[in-house]
Design a protein around this motif. Structure first.
Motif, PDB file in Angstrom:
ATOM      1  N   GLY A 165      31.482  37.521  -1.301  1.00 24.54           N
ATOM      2  CA  GLY A 165      30.219  37.426  -1.052  1.00 24.54           C
ATOM      3  C   GLY A 165      30.125  38.696  -0.179  1.00 24.54           C
ATOM      4  O   GLY A 165      29.570  39.619   0.377  1.00 24.54           O
ATOM      5  N   ALA A 166      31.029  38.203   1.406  1.00 26.94           N
ATOM      6  CA  ALA A 166      31.196  38.887   2.271  1.00 26.94           C
ATOM      7  C   ALA A 166      31.927  40.342   2.137  1.00 26.94           C
ATOM      8  O   ALA A 166      31.157  41.673   2.716  1.00 26.94           O
ATOM      9  CB  ALA A 166      32.561  38.329   3.248  1.00 26.94           C
ATOM     10  N   ALA A 167      32.348  40.368   1.007  1.00 26.60           N
ATOM     11  CA  ALA A 167      32.671  41.994   0.453  1.00 26.60           C
ATOM     12  C   ALA A 167      31.536  42.327   0.047  1.00 26.60           C
ATOM     13  O   ALA A 167      31.464  44.157   0.732  1.00 26.60           O
ATOM     14  CB  ALA A 167      33.926  41.944  -0.084  1.00 26.60           C
ATOM     15  N   ARG A 197      26.951  30.190   2.256  1.00 24.00           N
ATOM     16  CA  ARG A 197      26.173  30.720   1.450  1.00 24.00           C
ATOM     17  C   ARG A 197      26.946  32.379   1.691  1.00 24.00           C
ATOM     18  O   ARG A 197      26.562  32.823   0.033  1.00 24.00           O
ATOM     19  CB  ARG A 197      25.519  31.672   2.950  1.00 24.00           C
ATOM     20  CG  ARG A 197      23.577  31.085   3.078  1.00 24.00           C
ATOM     21  CD  ARG A 197      22.885  31.166   4.428  1.00 24.00           C
ATOM     22  NE  ARG A 197      22.580  32.679   4.861  1.00 24.00           N
ATOM     23  CZ  ARG A 197      21.557  33.178   4.132  1.00 24.00           C
ATOM     24  NH1 ARG A 197      20.982  32.346   3.620  1.00 24.00           N
ATOM     25  NH2 ARG A 197      21.763  34.718   3.712  1.00 24.00           N
ATOM     26  N   LEU A 198      27.924  32.314   1.862  1.00 23.41           N
ATOM     27  CA  LEU A 198      28.377  33.994   1.364  1.00 23.41           C
ATOM     28  C   LEU A 198      29.200  32.690  -0.211  1.00 23.41           C
ATOM     29  O   LEU A 198      29.448  33.767  -1.252  1.00 23.41           O
ATOM     30  CB  LEU A 198      29.920  33.880   1.752  1.00 23.41           C
ATOM     31  CG  LEU A 198      28.979  34.815   3.162  1.00 23.41           C
ATOM     32  CD1 LEU A 198      30.234  34.797   4.465  1.00 23.41           C
ATOM     33  CD2 LEU A 198      28.271  36.194   3.354  1.00 23.41           C
ATOM     34  N   GLN A 207      21.281  25.231  -0.131  1.00 21.09           N
ATOM     35  CA  GLN A 207      20.607  24.370  -0.417  1.00 21.09           C
ATOM     36  C   GLN A 207      19.692  24.891  -0.701  1.00 21.09           C
ATOM     37  O   GLN A 207      18.636  24.703  -2.588  1.00 21.09           O
ATOM     38  CB  GLN A 207      20.639  22.264   0.294  1.00 21.09           C
ATOM     39  CG  GLN A 207      19.706  21.797  -1.182  1.00 21.09           C
ATOM     40  CD  GLN A 207      19.790  20.057  -0.108  1.00 21.09           C
ATOM     41  OE1 GLN A 207      20.737  20.372   1.109  1.00 21.09           O
ATOM     42  NE2 GLN A 207      19.269  19.515  -0.831  1.00 21.09           N
ATOM     43  N   TRP A 208      18.799  24.770   0.209  1.00 21.14           N
ATOM     44  CA  TRP A 208      16.991  25.676  -0.563  1.00 21.14           C
ATOM     45  C   TRP A 208      17.196  26.647  -1.599  1.00 21.14           C
ATOM     46  O   TRP A 208      16.640  26.797  -2.245  1.00 21.14           O
ATOM     47  CB  TRP A 208      16.448  26.352   0.911  1.00 21.14           C
ATOM     48  CG  TRP A 208      15.251  26.446   0.451  1.00 21.14           C
ATOM     49  CD1 TRP A 208      14.409  25.758   0.962  1.00 21.14           C
ATOM     50  CD2 TRP A 208      14.524  28.239   0.188  1.00 21.14           C
ATOM     51  NE1 TRP A 208      13.051  26.478   0.947  1.00 21.14           N
ATOM     52  CE2 TRP A 208      13.077  27.730   0.454  1.00 21.14           C
ATOM     53  CE3 TRP A 208      15.052  29.125  -0.364  1.00 21.14           C
ATOM     54  CZ2 TRP A 208      11.964  28.650   0.224  1.00 21.14           C
ATOM     55  CZ3 TRP A 208      13.790  30.225  -0.488  1.00 21.14           C
ATOM     56  CH2 TRP A 208      12.795  29.602  -0.845  1.00 21.14           C
ATOM     57  N   LEU A 209      18.332  27.497  -1.368  1.00 23.49           N
ATOM     58  CA  LEU A 209      18.792  28.511  -2.012  1.00 23.49           C
ATOM     59  C   LEU A 209      19.008  28.070  -3.744  1.00 23.49           C
ATOM     60  O   LEU A 209      18.201  28.716  -4.915  1.00 23.49           O
ATOM     61  CB  LEU A 209      19.517  29.860  -1.569  1.00 23.49           C
ATOM     62  CG  LEU A 209      19.722  30.255  -0.219  1.00 23.49           C
ATOM     63  CD1 LEU A 209      20.771  31.724   0.135  1.00 23.49           C
ATOM     64  CD2 LEU A 209      18.133  31.035  -1.030  1.00 23.49           C
ATOM     65  N   GLU A 260      32.782  34.370   8.290  1.00 20.20           N
ATOM     66  CA  GLU A 260      31.503  33.250   7.464  1.00 20.20           C
ATOM     67  C   GLU A 260      32.624  32.876   6.207  1.00 20.20           C
ATOM     68  O   GLU A 260      32.391  31.750   6.336  1.00 20.20           O
ATOM     69  CB  GLU A 260      30.736  33.623   7.813  1.00 20.20           C
ATOM     70  CG  GLU A 260      29.376  33.223   6.837  1.00 20.20           C
ATOM     71  CD  GLU A 260      28.149  33.707   7.096  1.00 20.20           C
ATOM     72  OE1 GLU A 260      27.448  33.174   6.502  1.00 20.20           O
ATOM     73  OE2 GLU A 260      27.702  34.941   7.675  1.00 20.20           O
ATOM     74  N   ALA A 261      33.381  33.844   5.636  1.00 21.75           N
ATOM     75  CA  ALA A 261      33.699  33.054   4.956  1.00 21.75           C
ATOM     76  C   ALA A 261      34.670  32.767   4.588  1.00 21.75           C
ATOM     77  O   ALA A 261      35.495  31.543   3.697  1.00 21.75           O
ATOM     78  CB  ALA A 261      34.434  34.539   3.694  1.00 21.75           C
TER      79      ALA A 261
END
Length: 1596
Positions: free
Chosen positions: A1216-1218, A1116-1117, A1347-1349, A1087-1088
């Motif tokens: 973020g993944a870490a 997100r990450l 975006q929402w976050l 994902e990252a």
């Protein structure tokens, strides 16, 4: 600070904004807007406009990679850069042309009718005093600490500030004494007027976090009788603001004793004489107490004289009575000039007043009702009104007096008077009827209209009107005028006169400010309330009124805004009246006008006495001993320096330039004068000298423009030397920072290199072509296998396929990691989707030494490629990176605990497939085959690789020569060249010539089959309507081949390309993680590294070149990792660099987290090769390095285009993944349990800096060395503050000095408590709070898109909310500062918030809820808070974190206790970002007007006083700017013209204000009108600059 880089138009908005903080002078904005949560996202091409970079103004010492960095850019970019440079140049010209307008003060009226009295008083509760404390104020404060003092300073010179400082010091000492077990004492702030009780209490309560109450006669009853009430009051409060009468009664009744008081402050102390209550308190109670038990006294007055007496005598009497010594300015005239800025005093003469006479109307009324007492005072006024004001005013008085609603009251009072004389008078009714006759007489009287002639108005009134017309003839000068009169009737009539059409003066808005005494003679007959007085003052401040007619109530005490015109309509009677009224003229170029009767010697004598008495007062002050004069720290340095031995000096190496004590003052003054400022403003260092053990110590503070703000000198026995020492130390700091050159000349300038932002930024648009990894490193390790590891590829919902399937086995030379499940889409609807399980089986398969099994597996794998995918590879066993095998168990089995690994492989099928390429089929004997033979086989067309079939069964009802039924899928040749459309010809897909040579048996059986759709990305959920299901068809088998692959295995093989693509993507991502030494969970690693479009991250924009089926992208990450990166580097910098200023912290952090650093480090690791930017492709998933014998050529793409910014974003996503991986493995989110360790290692790896080399969370605190000030012994006041905070907020400080530092404003001298300001803690707390909020949002809303976050995070970290939170927690009461401007801003904001909260509670009750269920979003409609309030919230969080030993759990606890209650229902904030003016402007410009050539530009203006209010909102969150404060002009520029502009304290607020004004203009404009006015021809163009909204980062 604001960069002067442009901000350009765009075609589609970028991400939503993320952070709150203003980029005020000296304070740099931390978080940007562009990437949702990204404070590091300062991306644009260096030749295109750089994004908003909060550190752009820093002349940074950057690493080598950042120096002179000019990436090559295409020619098209060069044109953009040229255009932007031209726009910048045009903007600079526009600023120069409009310099005067930009530095003018604009105000717009705001109604206060609906505000509560409390809110009005709060808004009034501040002193209009100088912007920052002057030397004489601090010197007087120090004096008042040592002895009883009477401060004789002019009106507006900041006496209340001195009292507030002394009160704070006294209360802190009181806490120390109580801690020692001494008895409780209370401080009293005494005032002479009821109105001042409320006003002064508002000032003190807003600036002191100690219990303070207020009392006046109207607020309490029976004060003499209730001792328990006063015992409770004195026990609960540390200070009381009250009228002197209240204290006198309490002393008289012994509710409190004089020795129980620690401080007496006498406001307007000149009243202390004869039998005034001030004097009686001293005479009756103070003198009876032993000297060592008496309270300290501070008197405050503009003059010790309030009558026509000798100033020397009056001053001596005042000193003797108050047991205090007068202290005043050494040069009162100079101080008065500095404060009032009076340009001139003028005399306006009017004709001699005629003798008293009465109008006919007045005479007739006197005959009717003159005998009644109720009319005595009105007639006393009208007897002189004709001569004083003119006949029109005298008659107008009666017209206003006799109102129908007052008639009954007047009749009743007359009747009571008559009956009081004689209860038996027979003519009572007749006598009372005279009142009604008088009313009728006035009602029927013909009143003329006023005119400027003596038959209507007096000469005095006529001259007044002329003066006002002259003063208001130029509305651009924004005049503010006070006309002083003796009587309230005079004020009322003059206001009424100016409201008549004949007397109208353009621009003049008049009002009345009179006392609250008895109103018997006033036509209104009502008592003026203090509320009305406050409302009048507020209207005057806001410009609703600009000329008020006032009695003596406006001379002293009340906080009246600065004026530039003062008119003494009635001359002063005492010196203090003159001094106080003159003190109201504090605007630049003010004028003071005396109205004098021509030829009146008494008037001339009065003017002469003013000057004579003032001269006498000045001589008295000059005659005071030197130690009682406030010198402002201006000394004869030569005298002291000659006596000073062993002075420090510094010689600059190379030039020999010498810095010594005396020279330091000059050098520092030159440096400050070199800072940007307007011509009319003079900047100077501020010196604060305090008495300390061993002598004096001085702290010098520079304006906000300076890169170094303060320094503290050494202790010296003399003030002069202490001052020089501070200047010397600050000059050393400037030399160290290279802000003074080798010749000690200033080099600092705000005009920093144009490329400063590009040094740290990278472009979101500039792309480069990079190598792309298409296969994992595991596949490169080939050769004859001796052992293989098994991974089962199974479906959780096998029914989704539509046919029976069996799992496949993936056999590899190395074990695969456990991969997360992923989804395949076989059709529409949930029943046609299935999760894929990739299950690594424990153990391994040891192959036979002869290689027979390996060869069979290779054959099976190649057969799958050949039969299912029509690829005929030539390969040896050692060439294959992996092998495919059929499984013996179904999808639902639990493979994780399989003991017989070998038994999972269906070896029988493997060897059978190896034996032949087909199942034999004898067409001639086909009629004898059982029906079962024609079911379930997998059939391939050898002539058309796209046609694969599954057999359903034999059709006995059909013949091979039958015509193909309607609706059947067309054959591969589409009937081209085929004359007979029967089943035989349908089944044969050879080309025409080959078909003509082929003869098929017409008697063979017909089989019903399914044609399988092949070319579909099963990872993509976007499924076409006509490509969903297998297609029915009818075949003969003679021209086809029956594959040896079992149908269930072949069917599962159709899913293999998508599965192996996702597995390979995971493995490539893990390769990248190993490259940087991070063991990240495979799904998070993928994902990252997933970028699924050219504009990944632009949430509001349509995605360009979108790659379907790639799964979650890095957004997100990256959102999470960006915040963690900011927090981790912030903690590291705070820990490792304890002695730097906040500005340097920002610079250090930006060098670590900037995209340029991440981008360059990523390139060193070659991370760009591992980014997944291409979707699944059915032609390129096959193993590489195999020889293709037949089938379509495979040429996989081995490069990809990536933007620089995308590569930097991936670094943040890996962090973020870490973080998530670490928390998952630790089974906890607690950093102490290792939850943060992996992410910390990721930060250290990717920033590659000695500033962050930690590998575990525990290392942060292990490297922290508490500074000496943190662990020094605490004062009782600091301990008390910590105890109160523990009760209110739930956290108990181990180091109370940390807490105190979190509330110490930069303007508060550090030498007072030897504590630094809150800026370092705020820098830390901002990052901590940011992280806590982001991880809370991330965990609570796992399905929310970035975006929402981002939008909802923006609400939680905005200054607007944090200011509200600071108000709710009472933080405003604890801020220690020496800036009255801050106190004024806080008072106004707190008043508004209290009103809004009260309204929210009332709304809840009206809605049937409890009062506690008030709407938590009430703060959305409130004004922006003063910046210091959200700052101290963040500083408090930082202080808690440090005090708790870097316990991040305390930060989370703060969020849970105090922030989360506001955000339980996040739907309340769905439109927070969308309603932002900058966001709305972008949408309007691109959506409605389709304009691409527009920009928002920002430029810092020279410092100086200015205020700009927009739409009723103060854009600076603090009213007027003080001298030396940063001001930024922001303009919306369209096609080279300014659409709207605003001036504010920061670029952030300026952009908001300019966007608001631009939206107002655009709402009234049609598209065509816009095009014509601005010459816009770009309507309809697509594209644009996608970085527009990102560039407005700081505005949100």
């Amino acid at each position: 600070m604001v960069h002067d880089a442009p901000i350009t138009g765009m075609s589609s908005p970028q991400q939503s904004p993320s952070h709150k903080k203003s980029s005020d002078a000296g304070d740099t904005e931390v978080d940007g807007y562009a990437k949702g949560l990204n404070g590091t996202d300062t991306s644009t091409d260096p030749n295109s406009p750089p994004d908003f970079d909060p550190y752009a103004d820093a002349d940074l010492d950057v690493p080598e990679w950042a120096k002179n960095l000019k990436p090559a850019s295409p020619a098209k970019k060069k044109k953009v850069s040229n255009r932007h440079r031209a726009d910048n140049a045009a903007f600079d010209i526009w600023i120069e042309q409009n310099q005067h307008a930009l530095t003018r003060s604009e105000r717009r009226p705001v109604s206060d009718n609906d505000k509560s009295f409390q809110a009005l008083v709060k808004g009034l509760g501040h002193q209009e005093i100088i912007t920052s404390p002057r030397d004489y104020q601090l010197e007087l404060f120090e004096r008042a600490k040592e002895q009883n003092t009477i401060a004789v300073l002019d009106t507006g010179s900041g006496k209340t500030l001195i009292a507030a400082l002394l009160l704070r010091w006294t209360l802190q000492n009181e806490l120390e004494n109580r801690a020692k077990g001494m008895s409780r004492r209370v401080a009293f702030f005494l005032v002479d007027k009821v109105a001042l009780v409320l006003q002064q209490h508002a000032v003190l309560a807003c600036n002191l976090d100690y219990p303070i109450d207020k009392f006046c006669g109207e607020m309490i009853e029976d004060v003499e009788e209730d001792k328990s009430f006063w015992d409770k009051t004195f026990a609960e409060n540390m200070a009381i603001v009250c009228t002197a009468d209240i204290l006198y009664k309490c002393l008289a009744h012994s509710y409190i004793r004089m020795d129980e008081i620690n401080l007496l402050v006498f406001d307007e102390a000149h009243h202390a004489k004869k039998n005034h209550t001030y004097a009686r308190i001293i005479k009756d109670f103070y003198v009876d107490v032993e000297e060592d038990k008496r309270p300290r006294i501070l008197g405050m007055t503009a003059s010790p004289v309030d009558a026509q007496v000798d100033p020397k005598v009056a001053a001596a009497e005042l000193e003797g009575l108050l047991h205090a010594q007068i202290a005043t300015a050494a040069d009162p005239a100079a101080l008065q000039y500095t404060l009032t800025r009076l340009k001139a005093e003028e005399i306006v003469e009017f004709d001699r007043r005629p003798d008293n006479w009465e109008t006919p109307l007045n005479q007739r009324l006197k005959m009717l009702v003159g005998q009644y007492e109720v009319f005595h005072k009105p007639f006393a006024f009208t007897e002189t009104a004709c001569a004083e004001l003119g006949p029109w005013c005298a008659d107008r008085y009666w017209q206003l007096f006799f109102r129908e609603e007052d008639l009954a009251r007047l009749e009743a009072r007359c009747e009571m008077e008559i009956l009081g004389v004689s209860a038996y008078r027979q003519d009572t009714r007749e006598q009372v009827s005279r009142v009604r006759q008088a009313y009728d007489l006035v009602k029927n009287h013909e009143f003329g209209r006023p005119k400027l002639s003596t038959d209507s108005l007096s000469s005095k009134v006529i001259e007044l009107v002329k003066v006002l017309r002259k003063q208001f003839e130029d509305p651009d000068q924004d005049p503010r005028c006070i006309v002083f009169v003796k009587q309230r009737n005079t004020a009322s009539l003059l206001v009424d006169l100016l409201q008549q059409p004949e007397m109208h003066i353009e621009g003049l808005k008049s009002g009345m400010l009179v006392g609250s005494g008895r109103a018997d003679a006033h036509w209104d007959n009502t008592k003026v309330s203090f509320r009305n007085q406050v409302r009048t003052i507020i209207k005057f401040r806001k410009g609703v009124l600009n000329c008020i007619f006032a009695t003596s109530v406006a001379e002293e005490g009340l906080d009246i805004p600065d004026c530039n015109v003062i008119i003494r309509y009635d001359l002063n009677e005492t010196l203090i009246q003159y001094i106080q009224s003159r003190g109201r003229a504090r605007r630049h170029g003010s004028i003071y006008i005396h109205m004098v009767e021509r030829g009146n010697p008494r008037h001339r004598r009065r003017l002469h006495e003013n000057k004579a008495n003032e001269d006498a007062l000045r001589r008295f002050c000059e005659a005071l001993p030197e130690d009682r004069k406030l010198t402002g720290n201006n000394f004869n340095m030569d005298y002291f320096l000659r006596k000073e031995m062993g002075q420090q000096q510094y010689i600059v190496p190379g030039t020999g330039a010498k810095l010594n004590y005396k020279q330091a003052l000059v050098i520092l003054a030159n440096f400050v004068s070199s800072l940007p400022h307007p011509p009319e403003t003079v900047l100077a260092p501020e010196y604060v000298i305090c008495a300390v053990p061993g002598g004096f110590q001085c702290e010098v503070m520079l304006p906000p423009q300076s890169p170094v703000r303060s320094a503290t000198g050494k202790v010296h026995p003399r003030k002069a030397m202490a001052k020089c020492s501070a200047a010397f130390e600050l000059c050393l700091k400037l030399i160290k920072g290279k802000y003074l050159d080798a010749h000690l000349r200033p080099v600092f300038t705000k005009q920093l290199p144009a490329m400063r932002n590009a040094r740290l930024a990278v472009s979101a648009k500039k792309k480069a072509e990079y190598q792309m990894r298409i296969k994992p490193e595991m596949w490169a390790r080939r050769g004859e296998p001796k052992e293989l590891y098994v991974t089962v590829l199974a479906l959780e919902n096998p029914g989704a396929v539509g046919r029976e399937t069996m799992p496949l086995l993936l056999l590899t030379r190395e074990p695969l990691p456990k991969l997360a499940k992923f989804t395949l889409f076989y059709g529409q609807g949930p029943d046609r989707t299935s999760q894929v399980r990739c299950v690594p089986v424990p153990g391994r398969i040891v192959l036979d030494e002869e290689g027979r099994e390996a060869k069979a597996l290779a054959g099976f794998t190649l057969r799958v490629f050949h039969d299912v995918f029509s690829k005929d590879f030539e390969a040896r066993v050692g060439d294959l990176p992996y092998f495919i095998a059929p499984a013996t168990k179904g999808h639902g089995e639990g493979f994780e605990i399989e003991e017989d690994v070998r038994g999972l492989v269906d070896w029988e099928v493997v060897f059978r497939v190896q034996e032949g390429d087909r199942i034999p089929y004898d067409v001639d004997a086909a009629g004898e085959y059982a029906d079962e033979f024609f079911k379930g086989h997998f059939v391939v067309d050898p002539y058309d690789g796209s046609r694969k079939y599954f057999l359903r069964g034999r059709r006995h009802d059909m013949k091979a020569t039958d015509t193909v039924p309607e609706g059947i899928v067309p054959p591969g040749h589409a009937w081209r060249g085929v004359s007979t459309r029967d089943i035989l010809n349908y089944s044969l897909t050879k080309w025409k010539r080959s078909r003509e040579k082929t003869t098929l048996n017409p008697q063979q059986p017909v089989v019903e089959a399914e044609l399988m759709p092949l070319r579909r990305n099963l990872l993509d959920d976007n499924i076409g309507e006509d490509d969903l299901e297998p297609k029915q068809c009818f075949l003969v088998l003679e021209p086809l081949r029956i594959s040896p692959l079992p149908a269930k295995t072949a069917m599962m093989a159709y899913s293999f390309p998508a599965i192996i693509h996702r597995i390979e993507s995971n493995l490539i991502a893990l390769d990248a993680c190993r490259l940087v030494g991070l063991d990240i969970r495979p799904d998070l690693a993928l994902e990252a590294l997933t970028k699924d479009s050219d504009n990944t991250g632009e949430h509001d924009a349509e995605q360009i070149s979108f790659q379907p089926g790639m799964g979650n992208n890095y957004e997100r990450l990256e959102f999470l990792g960006d915040c963690f990166l900011k927090m981790a580097t912030t903690i590291a910098i705070f820990t490792l660099i304890p002695d730097k200023e906040e500005f340097e912290y920002h610079v250090e952090r930006m060098l670590l987290i900037c995209n340029r650093n991440l981008f360059n480090n990523a390139l060193e690791f070659k991370l760009e090769e591992y980014i997944r930017s291409m979707a699944f492709n059915r032609h390129s998933w096959y193993p590489n390095n195999l020889t293709l014998k037949s089938g379509k050529t495979i040429q996989p793409r081995r490069t990809h285009l990536l933007a620089d910014k995308s590569i930097a974003d991936v670094c943040e996503a890996l962090i973020g993944a870490a973080l998530l991986t670490g928390q998952d493995r630790a089974g906890s989110t607690a950093p102490e349990q290792g939850a943060f360790d992996l992410a910390i290692r990721a930060v250290s790896t990717l920033v590659k800096s000695p500033r962050h080399s930690m590998s575990s969370y525990s290392e942060y605190y292990s490297l922290y060395t508490p500074p000496a000030w943190q662990t020094a012994p605490c004062s009782s006041a600091q301990v008390d503050m910590a105890a109160r905070f523990a009760c209110r907020l739930g956290y108990t400080f181990r180091h109370p000095r940390l807490l105190r530092s979190a509330f110490q404003h930069p303007t508060y001298p550090s030498v007072y408590e030897h504590l630094p300001s809150y800026q370092r803690l705020e820098f830390l707390g901002d990052a901590l709070l940011d992280m806590a909020i982001v991880e809370w949002l991330f965990a609570r809303f796992p399905g929310a898109d970035p975006q929402w976050l981002t939008e909802h995070k923006m609400a939680m970290v905005s200054n607007q909310f944090l200011g509200c939170l600071g108000f709710m927690l009472g933080f405003h009461k604890n801020i220690a500062c020496c800036s009255p401007q801050v106190g004024k801003d806080l008072a106004r904001y707190v008043a508004e918030m209290e009103e809004a909260l009260l309204a929210a509670k009332e709304d809840a009750v009206r809605a049937g809820k409890t009062e506690d269920d008030w709407a938590r979003d009430f703060w959305l409609n409130c004004s922006r808070p003063p910046k210091c309030l959200p700052d101290v919230v963040e500083a408090y969080v930082g202080a808690v974190f440090v005090d708790s030993g870097y316990n991040f759990g305390e930060v989370r606890a703060f969020l849970e206790r105090h922030i989360r209650p506001f955000f339980e229902d996040m739907r309340l904030y769905d439109t927070f970002a969308n309603n932002h003016p900058v966001t709305m402007l972008v949408a309007v410009m691109q959506g409605q007007f389709r304009c691409q050539e527009w920009r928002v530009l920002a430029r810092e203006l020279p410092a100086g006083p200015v205020a700009v209010a927009l739409d009723g909102e103060d854009t600076t969150s603090g009213g007027e700017f003080g001298e030396g404060e940063t001001r930024v002009v922001c303009a919306v520029r369209c096609h080279g013209q300014t659409l709207a502009h605003a001036v504010a304290a920061s670029g952030r607020y300026g952009k908001v204000a300019a966007a608001k004004k631009a939206l107002e203009v655009l709402r009234k404009m049609e598209v065509e009108e816009y095009r014509q006015e601005f010459g816009c021809t770009c309507a309809g163009e697509e594209g644009g600059n996608e970085e527009e909204l990102e560039a407005h980062a700081s505005a949100v």
